[in-house]
Design an enzyme around this catalytic site. Structure first.
Site, PDB file in Angstrom:
ATOM      1  N   LYS A 160       0.659  -1.111   0.154  1.00  0.00           N
ATOM      2  CA  LYS A 160       0.212   0.113  -0.062  1.00  0.00           C
ATOM      3  C   LYS A 160       0.831   1.301   0.146  1.00  0.00           C
ATOM      4  O   LYS A 160       0.569   2.101  -0.754  1.00  0.00           O
ATOM      5  CB  LYS A 160      -0.975  -0.109   1.096  1.00  0.00           C
ATOM      6  CG  LYS A 160      -1.868   1.374   1.367  1.00  0.00           C
ATOM      7  CD  LYS A 160      -2.672   1.557   0.305  1.00  0.00           C
ATOM      8  CE  LYS A 160      -3.280   2.969   0.078  1.00  0.00           C
ATOM      9  NZ  LYS A 160      -4.412   3.241   1.184  1.00  0.00           N
ATOM     10  N   LYS A 200      -0.645  11.442   6.146  1.00  0.00           N
ATOM     11  CA  LYS A 200      -0.349  10.384   7.187  1.00  0.00           C
ATOM     12  C   LYS A 200       0.364   9.279   6.411  1.00  0.00           C
ATOM     13  O   LYS A 200       1.402   8.609   7.034  1.00  0.00           O
ATOM     14  CB  LYS A 200      -1.704   9.793   7.679  1.00  0.00           C
ATOM     15  CG  LYS A 200      -1.489   8.497   8.892  1.00  0.00           C
ATOM     16  CD  LYS A 200      -2.078   7.342   7.977  1.00  0.00           C
ATOM     17  CE  LYS A 200      -3.189   7.252   7.629  1.00  0.00           C
ATOM     18  NZ  LYS A 200      -3.665   6.075   6.896  1.00  0.00           N
TER      19      LYS A 200
HETATM   20  P1  NA7 Z   1     -12.219   8.849   7.363  1.00  0.00           P
HETATM   21  O1  NA7 Z   1     -13.299   9.300   6.588  1.00  0.00           O
HETATM   22  O2  NA7 Z   1     -11.558   9.996   8.073  1.00  0.00           O
HETATM   23  O3  NA7 Z   1     -12.773   7.913   8.576  1.00  0.00           O
HETATM   24  C1  NA7 Z   1     -12.012   7.488   9.494  1.00  0.00           C
HETATM   25  C2  NA7 Z   1     -12.756   6.612  10.290  1.00  0.00           C
HETATM   26  O4  NA7 Z   1     -12.140   5.971  11.571  1.00  0.00           O
HETATM   27  C3  NA7 Z   1     -14.258   7.048  10.850  1.00  0.00           C
HETATM   28  O5  NA7 Z   1     -15.211   6.160  10.866  1.00  0.00           O
HETATM   29  C4  NA7 Z   1     -13.728   7.336  12.321  1.00  0.00           C
HETATM   30  O6  NA7 Z   1     -14.789   7.329  13.081  1.00  0.00           O
HETATM   31  C5  NA7 Z   1     -12.806   6.250  12.611  1.00  0.00           C
HETATM   32  N1  NA7 Z   1     -11.715   6.326  13.697  1.00  0.00           N
HETATM   33  C6  NA7 Z   1     -10.772   7.031  13.610  1.00  0.00           C
HETATM   34  N2  NA7 Z   1     -10.122   6.883  14.730  1.00  0.00           N
HETATM   35  C7  NA7 Z   1     -10.728   6.141  15.548  1.00  0.00           C
HETATM   36  C8  NA7 Z   1     -10.647   5.702  16.911  1.00  0.00           C
HETATM   37  N3  NA7 Z   1      -9.518   5.943  17.418  1.00  0.00           N
HETATM   38  N4  NA7 Z   1     -11.465   4.989  17.385  1.00  0.00           N
HETATM   39  C9  NA7 Z   1     -12.811   4.242  16.627  1.00  0.00           C
HETATM   40  N5  NA7 Z   1     -13.014   5.000  15.354  1.00  0.00           N
HETATM   41  C10 NA7 Z   1     -11.851   5.872  14.926  1.00  0.00           C
HETATM   42  O7  NA7 Z   1     -11.197   8.020   6.644  1.00  0.00           O
HETATM   43  P2  NA7 Z   1     -11.279   7.133   5.307  1.00  0.00           P
HETATM   44  O8  NA7 Z   1     -12.578   6.245   5.594  1.00  0.00           O
HETATM   45  O9  NA7 Z   1     -10.896   7.794   3.965  1.00  0.00           O
HETATM   46  O10 NA7 Z   1      -9.989   6.128   5.549  1.00  0.00           O
HETATM   47  C11 NA7 Z   1     -10.140   5.205   6.508  1.00  0.00           C
HETATM   48  C12 NA7 Z   1      -8.965   4.197   6.443  1.00  0.00           C
HETATM   49  O11 NA7 Z   1      -8.708   3.709   5.205  1.00  0.00           O
HETATM   50  C13 NA7 Z   1      -7.457   5.007   6.637  1.00  0.00           C
HETATM   51  O12 NA7 Z   1      -6.527   4.203   7.227  1.00  0.00           O
HETATM   52  C14 NA7 Z   1      -6.933   5.687   5.211  1.00  0.00           C
HETATM   53  O13 NA7 Z   1      -5.857   5.895   4.956  1.00  0.00           O
HETATM   54  C15 NA7 Z   1      -7.501   4.341   4.373  1.00  0.00           C
HETATM   55  P3  NA7 Z   1     -15.612   8.862  13.368  1.00  0.00           P
HETATM   56  O14 NA7 Z   1     -16.831   8.746  12.318  1.00  0.00           O
HETATM   57  O15 NA7 Z   1     -14.742  10.114  13.123  1.00  0.00           O
HETATM   58  O16 NA7 Z   1     -16.145   8.804  14.785  1.00  0.00           O
END
Ligand code: NA7
Length: 295
Positions: A170, A238
């Site tokens: 990736k 990131k």
């Molecule tokens: P987004 O749209 O920024 O979504 C991130 C998701 O991760 C979102 O559902 C967040 O929940 C969740 N999140 C982030 N940190 C946490 C923690 N600590 N605990 C629980 N849930 C969390 O990112 P993408 O969907 O574009 O990308 C996701 C991944 O795929 C990332 O690694 C990319 O590089 C590839 P929220 O809704 O904010 O409460």
């Protein structure tokens, strides 16, 4: 045996991926930290778990797609580790460090839980359409167990090697993505400054040797100055940090990627971290004193 599938993380990527699992007929349970983001999937027929622990206890296959290595560790080495049943399979589809993935695999294995790292490429469009490229690291029997789920979410599923190797591939993908993003940006700034019609320019070059997914999907967005994210600058940055850290560990110079990392940094410093990664062009526009497209 029909396995119950749990999906944690319904962000830009996760919500499309989970919707495709549901469409394919799997028995799906979801959880998202911000609970309102689960509403749409629940309306479509997904079960809602009250917590990651409840989801992990009820599902034999647990998929996560959250932001960064610490977020994956907080979930998988916390609630999921303690609540998942031995014999279950955890699949992390976030992009995190290869070493971070290996740490998850080791901790889960100690409780008899299998692990795959399976990051994706294809943006929000690929997630919604079920056409993602999925790069999988882990044991062959686990990959075969996961294949029906991968096939519901993606088109190109490649078992690239051991746990952590999915993440390494990736990172290779991200080096390619940002390099292309830089050349699309530089090309459009040049075209604008030269006074040629931008739409006709894209039509002329997209089908030839210079064509790419980025040019076809993000070029028109740049011309319209539509900065809505398929993938945010913050997450792109990131990923570049992960690339540079991994490259540092193996002693490989990353001249192009390092420069693009710094260009994105200027945009973050300007408060643009939530815009799409194609807003990279704004960094070049400033250097050139040119603004591309518009109404
Ligand atoms: P987004 O749209 O920024 O979504 C991130 C998701 O991760 C979102 O559902 C967040 O929940 C969740 N999140 C982030 N940190 C946490 C923690 N600590 N605990 C629980 N849930 C969390 O990112 P993408 O969907 O574009 O990308 C996701 C991944 O795929 C990332 O690694 C990319 O590089 C590839 P929220 O809704 O904010 O409460």
């Amino acid at each position: 045996m029909t396995e119950r599938v749990g999906f944690i993380g319904l962000g830009i990527m996760g919500r499309g991926m989970a919707a495709n699992l549901l469409k394919a007929g799997f028995d799906l349970t979801v959880w998202n930290r911000t609970s309102g983001r689960a509403d749409e999937l629940v309306a479509q027929g997904a079960n809602l778990a009250a917590s990651p622990a409840e989801l992990a206890a009820q599902c034999q296959v647990i998929i996560s797609c959250v932001s960064d290595t610490p977020d994956v560790h907080a979930l998988l080495l916390g609630d999921v580790l303690t609540s998942a049943q031995p014999g279950s399979l955890v699949i992390d589809m976030s992009t995190i460090s290869p070493q971070g993935a290996r740490v998850c695999a080791e901790a889960l294995a100690a409780r008899g839980i299998a692990f795959l790292d399976a990051p994706v490429s294809g943006g929000s469009e690929g997630a919604a359409k079920g056409t993602l490229s999925i790069m999988v690291g882990g044991a062959t029997e686990d990959v075969e167990r996961a294949r029906p789920y991968f096939e519901a979410m993606g088109k190109t599923i490649t078992h690239v090697g051991r746990v952590g190797d999915g993440q390494t591939v990736k990172l290779v993908n991200q080096i390619l993505v940002v390099g292309t993003m830089l050349s699309v940006s530089e090309a459009l700034v040049f075209a604008q400054a030269s006074g040629v019609d931008l739409e006709r320019t894209l039509a002329a070059v997209s089908g030839g040797a210079a064509g790419s997914w980025t040019l076809t999907n993000r070029g028109p967005q740049c011309i319209k100055r539509d900065w809505r994210p398929g993938f945010t600058i913050d997450l792109q940055q990131k990923d570049l940090r992960l690339v540079l850290q991994a490259a540092d560990q193996i002693g490989v110079p990353m001249l192009g990627t390092g420069m693009i990392f710094q260009l994105y940094r200027t945009l973050q410093a300007d408060g643009l971290g939530e815009e799409g990664n194609h807003a990279l062009i704004k960094a070049l526009e400033r250097l050139a004193g040119v603004e591309v497209g518009g109404l």
